[in-house]
Each structure stands twice: as C-alpha cells, then as structure tokens.
Design an enzyme around this catalytic site. Structure first.
Site, PDB file in Angstrom:
ATOM      1  N   ARG A 169       0.854  -1.202   0.000  1.00 28.74           N
ATOM      2  CA  ARG A 169       0.000   0.000   0.000  1.00 28.74           C
ATOM      3  C   ARG A 169       0.883   1.244   0.000  1.00 28.74           C
ATOM      4  O   ARG A 169       1.550   1.524   0.983  1.00 28.74           O
ATOM      5  CB  ARG A 169      -0.891  -0.021   1.251  1.00 28.74           C
ATOM      6  CG  ARG A 169      -2.109   0.874   1.164  1.00 28.74           C
ATOM      7  CD  ARG A 169      -2.855   0.901   2.492  1.00 28.74           C
ATOM      8  NE  ARG A 169      -2.130   1.706   3.467  1.00 28.74           N
ATOM      9  CZ  ARG A 169      -2.213   1.542   4.791  1.00 28.74           C
ATOM     10  NH1 ARG A 169      -2.975   0.594   5.308  1.00 28.74           N
ATOM     11  NH2 ARG A 169      -1.533   2.315   5.601  1.00 28.74           N
TER      12      ARG A 169
ATOM     13  N   HIS B  96      -3.880   4.365   4.900  1.00 27.70           N
ATOM     14  CA  HIS B  96      -5.087   3.519   4.941  1.00 27.70           C
ATOM     15  C   HIS B  96      -6.272   4.263   4.333  1.00 27.70           C
ATOM     16  O   HIS B  96      -6.987   3.752   3.482  1.00 27.70           O
ATOM     17  CB  HIS B  96      -5.381   3.131   6.398  1.00 27.70           C
ATOM     18  CG  HIS B  96      -6.730   2.531   6.620  1.00 27.70           C
ATOM     19  ND1 HIS B  96      -7.112   1.333   6.048  1.00 27.70           N
ATOM     20  CD2 HIS B  96      -7.792   2.970   7.338  1.00 27.70           C
ATOM     21  CE1 HIS B  96      -8.355   1.055   6.420  1.00 27.70           C
ATOM     22  NE2 HIS B  96      -8.789   2.037   7.189  1.00 27.70           N
TER      23      HIS B  96
ATOM     24  N   TYR C 163       3.998   4.801  11.277  1.00 29.00           N
ATOM     25  CA  TYR C 163       4.199   3.350  11.341  1.00 29.00           C
ATOM     26  C   TYR C 163       4.928   2.743  10.143  1.00 29.00           C
ATOM     27  O   TYR C 163       5.270   1.570  10.155  1.00 29.00           O
ATOM     28  CB  TYR C 163       2.858   2.629  11.572  1.00 29.00           C
ATOM     29  CG  TYR C 163       1.767   2.920  10.544  1.00 29.00           C
ATOM     30  CD1 TYR C 163       1.686   2.195   9.370  1.00 29.00           C
ATOM     31  CD2 TYR C 163       0.813   3.909  10.780  1.00 29.00           C
ATOM     32  CE1 TYR C 163       0.687   2.447   8.443  1.00 29.00           C
ATOM     33  CE2 TYR C 163      -0.181   4.169   9.860  1.00 29.00           C
ATOM     34  CZ  TYR C 163      -0.257   3.440   8.693  1.00 29.00           C
ATOM     35  OH  TYR C 163      -1.237   3.696   7.789  1.00 29.00           O
TER      36      TYR C 163
END
Lengths: 385, 324
Positions: free
Chosen positions: A280, A284, A293
């Site tokens: 990705r 998100h 993160y």
C-alpha cells in the site's frame, strides 16, 4: 512458589519431531505465480492475453486512471470536498488484473478498497466519489449490467460470506457459466467471517474466487501483528480449498491466476483463494497519517516495485508506449477524471426524505411520521405525500 | 390439529411447494429435521437443494442468506437457538438490515431468520433468553413473534413472502402446548397489525409470544373478579402497530404490558413511552409492566423465579385497577 520448570524442548523442536510418528497423512504446498518481475523481466512463458497488445494497453490505462484518480481524490479531500477515501495506490494491478477477468454474468462482491475493480466493472468514477462523498446513491450503480453486483461494505470480512451466498444461488440454480469474485485485505483474513467463508466455500464446493489484496498493512498493523502464517494463501488449506500466491504487482500474473481460478469455478471445480502480494503506497485512508508506522526505506523500495513501472517498461519494449503516447493517455484520463469529479460536485444532495425511502418496500406508519417531520423541518410548505 | 412447531413446518412446506426460490438453511435442519423438528420431513420431500444443512457457523448461515437473497432467492435461515445469534449479529446489523437502504433499493433481501426464543424448557445456559429488543432496535428489520399455531402459520407465510428481511422468533415454550385446527390454505396474516384476542373495557393487557398464555389466563382470572381485560397480541414488535394499541388504551384508560425479557430498554418500555406521549390524558393509572428482571437469566433450577407468571400479571392488574 514452586521454581519454574525449564522447557525440555529445544528452540526449533516441534511436537511431531519429538514423537514416534506413524505416517504423514497430508502434504501441502503454496505456489507462487509471477510472469513479469520488478525489473520488467519476463520470468515465465506468457499467457495468451499478454501477447495481445490491446489487452495490455487497456490494463495500463485502467491502472493509470486509478493512480491519477487516487491523487485527485486526495486533493479533493484536502479541499474538503470529499470525506474518507481508501486509496488504491500501488495496488492497481490487483484490481485491474482481477476485474478484467469477469464477464457480465459473473458477480463481483467488493470490499472497500475495490475502486479499481469497480471501475473496470463499469461503475463510474463519479459514483465512487458519491459513495465516499457520503451519499448512498453511489452504490445504486447506473450500469444495468451491474444489477447483481453487491455494494461496498465497510464491515470487514462480511462480504466474503455474501459472496458465498451469491455462489450458492448460482450453484442451486445450476447456472454453469457464472462465478463470483470477491476481495478482502490482509487484515480481513484475521476476521472470523473470512474463515467461515473459506470453510463453507470448500464444504459446498462453491463457484467463487476470493482475492486477498495483501498490501502489507491492516491500517497501521503489519502482517506480523496479524498472523504467524508464512503466507496468507495457506489459510486456504484450513478450508480445504486451493490457495495460491501471486505477485500482486504483476498484472499479468494476477490476471492469469484469476482467469484460471474463475474458469475452474465456472466448470464446477470449486473455490480458490488467491493472495496477491503488493504494497500500500498510500495511507489507509485520506485521514490516516502513515508516517508514524511505515519504515521510509521499505516504502521507497516498495515504490520501485509498484505495478505500473514494470508494465510500462514492457509496453516500451514492445514499442507500444513512448513519452508522447503516455502524455496523450494522461491527458485523456485527466479529462475523464475532471468530468467525473464535476458530475460528482454537481450532484445535488439527497432529498430530505431519502434516508427513509429505502428502508423497507413500504414505510411503516411510525417511521413515515418521522420522515414527514424531517421533510417539514427542511421545507415547511412541502407536500409530504 | 397442529402444534405451533407443526404449523411452522406446514408453512415452510407450503412455501417450498409454491415458490422455487424458497430455500431453507441451518444446522441440523436436513435429514435430522431440526432440533425441535420444525423442518421434519422437508429434506426428504424437497431434496438437498431446497433444505440445506450448513456448517456450524451462525455468521455463515446469515451471511450466505444475504448473498442468496441479493440474487432474488428467498432463503429461510434457522438459527438453532436465539442464544446463538450473536456470532451472526454483525451480519444482521451491517448487512441484513441495510442492503436495500445501502443500494438505494437496487438490491433487496427477501429473507427470513427463524429462531426459537424464551425460557421455561429447562435448557442449558444461552437456551432460554428473550433478547428480542436487541433486534427490534435495528432499523430495517421486521421482528415478528407468533403466539399460537394459527398465527405461526399465517405470519411465517407473510414473513417468507415479505420483500424485506424478517426476524421470526418462535416461542419454544409453547411449541407443543396448544393445538389448533389450521387449514393449509396458504393464507398469510398481515405483519403490520396486532391482534385483539379478547375485548374488554377496564384495562388493556399487551403481550406477545409465549407470554400470551399467562396473559390470557390472567385476563380470565380477573374476569371472575369483575375486571374486563382487553388483551392484545402485539405480534410484530418492530415496527409496532401503535394505532391499535392507542385506540385500545384510549378506551380502557389502563394498561399493563407483559414481556419475558428484562425490563430495562425493552419493548414494554417502548410501548409505555408511546402511550405516555400519545394517550396521557386517557390514562387513569400509570402504565404497568410485568417483565423478566434486569439480571442474567438463571439456569433452569431458578428460571421460574425469573419469568413472569400469571400471579405476577394478576398482581400488576390489581395494582393498576386500584390506583387512585
């Protein structure tokens, strides 16, 4: 307090290695499919469609469209014109490769990161924008060919059981040439409904294909936080169905695998679980900050392996794409996106009674009174009949 | 003469005969005929493609039903006991109740989820609760509870034919306590209205499901004391037929609501709130409630203490009648 006893097992010993085992009663393996590696090198004999230049160009156009769309939606979000959107950056090959295998009569059961599939299927970008722009009408697809396709669900994993239900309907009706394609992310494979879906798909030999878009992240949690499994494809073994892993950045591998699995499903061969390994390259959602993160170095390395670069190289090698053709393509896509965005922005908000109008086939008296109240508050002179 | 569970069976059989899109699915409903025998004989008669034994997985039963219904089939799912519905709650809340709304009418779910509910059969934990209010709170569902064999037949036919999802709760305590003559005529009852089982002028008693039995017994007992009770079987706890209730309470001026479920946040509370909003000036006494208690349903050695009985209903009626 009794002294703690040290384990007698050495570090890598397993239970079976310490026991006199009579026999091995089952063996499993997970195969990996790749045609075009990150360096755009062809590592396996290409499937027929990959020799069809128009087919490859169309896959590239789709992927490019969603890549540009992703950037545009982020801008719209920053401008306050749209709410949360679940980006597909870096995962365009999974969508393009899977949905391009579907026929009109097949059924697609999306998850929330299925924008590429929806687009290939015939859902208009303005409908996708409407949905993420907080308007249920985005799931009332215009295209009548999509009347059997399910809408985007937000609840994770639930769609996999819906897909099993659609596949059950197809099977019970003895419709030989139809199959169901559904998707989930890697995080979704931790959900109970995922296990229930592969279980019933296997037990009932359902004509369905489940694709895991393993983009490495369940929001902020990496795969290691989710599972001890070496692959997600091996979860298929628990359901007694076939599991296979593909390079999700290789659109040829994704398409070839999905096509084969769908053919198998249509021919009564049962379900397949496909794990498409990708990364990705966006947060998100548009409201998530991935800096906290994501390891920057890993991200950069993943960005070099993303799906458009290698397909573009292949197209250039075949002299199907050069800088001027690329610019031409980008311009056409830009126009399409601008026009779809305009249509989205021009769509008037739903009517005041809209939130009640699709609750039941006919609205109960009690709720009808609430509908009237909403309408009259907004427009005291409204005719509420 | 049929029991309630036999009338459920007859309704299922009737719809399997009439509509090829009707499919039953659930645990042990096939060859075994279901733990309460609700589907006895249907597998043998209609075959494996119409009566499906599912894996032991409630979310699958409901989620697969969603998928089938989305394609125009009419799945009738059985959850073995209401206490086992919770693994499927996500499906019920996030999909079953909202697919029509989510797609602005493009996809609808003509499906039924049947399950036995309620206590009084000396069963293990999770086999005795009445959690109908949890379901009634979810917009987009209809929640229906029959109280006798005839109603079970007519209402189940209506539920299966309804264009929207219906939760059909079967009062297992009275599965076999009463028999009625029922014609297998395929005539459905309306889901939108309650039934007035007994006309009266002094007080309105409202209940549903298994508790109708004790409620009617209490009404008979009160008659001998000169109190005329009107008894309403609510039947559909969501959406509630408020106008029939209102009309009755405006006539009698008093109301007691009887439910097996815990008191707080229950259907009785909802009815009481509606009546206090709409019939305050007709009321001659506070609205009474006879309910289960706000505690965990005890195991069966103590369940008789938990469940409302005729005496508790009679006491509440007397209290309401004596209010000055």
């Amino acid at each position: 307090m009794p002294a703690s006893k040290k384990s007698l097992l050495k570090k890598h010993e397993t239970t079976s290695s310490l026991l006199p085992v009579a026999d091995t009663i089952a063996n499993f393996e997970i195969r990996y499919v790749q045609f075009l590696n990150a360096q755009a090198k062809i590592v396996n004999e290409l499937p027929d469609f990959a020799n069809d230049n128009d087919c490859l160009l169309e896959l590239y156009r789709v992927m490019k469209t969603l890549q540009m769309f992703d950037h545009k939606v982020l801008l719209l979000h920053r401008m306050g014109k749209i709410g949360t959107y679940t980006g597909t950056l870096g995962q365009e090959a999974v969508g393009a490769g899977t949905a391009s295998c579907l026929r009109n009569e097949d059924v697609f059961v999306p998850y929330y990161r299925s924008a590429t599939d929806l687009y290939v299927r015939g859902v208009k970008l303005h409908e996708i924008l409407l949905y993420w722009g907080g308007d249920e009408r985005g799931s009332n697809f215009d295209d009548p060919r999509l009347k059997h396709d399910l809408p985007i669900p937000i609840s994770i994993g639930t769609q996999l059981l819906h897909a099993a239900g659609v596949a059950t309907a197809i099977k019970l009706r003895k419709q030989k040439d139809r199959a169901v394609l559904t998707m989930t992310g890697d995080g979704g494979t931790s959900e109970g409904d995922f296990y229930e879906a592969i279980n019933i798909a296997g037990a009932w030999n359902l004509p369905m294909v489940i694709v895991i878009n393993n983009n490495q992240w369940a929001l902020s949690e990496s795969n290691t936080a989710q599972t001890a499994c070496q692959t997600l494809a091996q979860k298929a073994i628990a359901g007694g169905i076939e599991g296979i892993q593909v390079d999700g950045n290789d659109v040829i591998a994704v398409k070839a695998t999905t096509q084969t699995a769908l053919e198998k499903a249509r021919n009564g061969g049962g379900p397949t679980l496909i794990e498409a390994v990708t990364y990705r390259l966006c947060a998100h959602t548009t409201i998530d900050n991935m800096d906290s993160y994501v390891d920057k170095q890993k991200y950069n390395s993943a960005a070099e392996q993303e799906p458009l670069i290698r397909l573009k190289k292949l197209l250039q090698t075949r002299e199907l794409l050069d800088d001027s053709k690329e610019r031409e393509l980008e311009l056409a896509i830009k126009q399409e996106i601008e026009s779809e965005v305009e249509q989205f922005l021009q769509t008037p908000p739903p009517a005041p009674g809209d939130m009640f109008d699709y609750l039941y086939a006919s609205l109960p008296e009690r709720v009808a009174a609430q509908r009237d109240e909403v309408i009259q508050r907004e427009n005291p002179d409204a005719d509420i009949s | 003469m049929l029991t309630l569970v036999e009338s459920v069976n007859m309704a299922l059989d009737h719809e399997l005969d009439q509509d090829p899109e009707v499919v039953l699915l659930g645990q042990d409903i096939g060859k075994s005929g279901g733990v309460f025998r609700a589907t006895a004989g249907l597998f043998a008669k209609h075959g494996k493609d119409r009566v499906l034994d599912t894996p032991l997985a409630e979310s699958s039963i409901v989620g697969v039903s969603v998928g089938m219904a989305s394609q125009g089939m009419r799945p009738v799912a059985e959850i073995q006991f209401m206490g086992f519905i919770f693994p499927a709650f996500n499906q019920i809340v996030t999909a079953v109740a909202r697919m029509r709304n989510r797609t602005r009418g493009r996809i609808t779910l003509p499906m039924v989820i049947r399950m036995p509910y309620g206590g009084g059969i000396h069963a293990p934990e999770h086999h005795s609760e009445s959690t109908e209010a949890l379901l009634a709170h979810i917009p987009g569902l209809k929640v229906v509870i029959p109280s006798n064999p005839g109603r079970a037949y007519g209402l189940l036919l209506a539920a299966i034919r309804d264009p929207d999802p219906v939760i059909f709760l079967e009062p297992k305590r009275v599965y076999r306590t009463e028999k009625q003559d029922i014609d297998n005529d395929g005539e459905a009852y309306p889901l939108e209205s309650c039934f007035i089982d007994r006309e009266g002028s002094d007080i309105t008693l409202i209940s549903w499901g298994a508790m109708m039995r004790e409620t009617l017994q209490a009404a008979t007992q009160m008659e001998s004391e000169g109190v005329s009770c009107e008894v309403i079987d609510l039947v559909t706890i969501s959406p509630i037929d408020v106008s029939t209730i209102l009309e009755s309470v405006e006539k009698t001026g008093r109301c007691v609501i009887i439910q097996e479920a815990p008191r707080a946040g229950g259907i009785a509370s909802e009815i009481a709130a509606e009546l206090s909003e709409k019939a305050l000036l007709s009321l001659l006494a506070p609205i009474g409630r006879v309910t289960g208690y706000d505690t965990v349903m005890p195991y069966y050695r103590a369940e008789h203490r938990y469940m409302p009985n005729t005496q508790r209903i009679v006491d509440e009626i007397r209290k309401t009648m004596e209010f000055q």
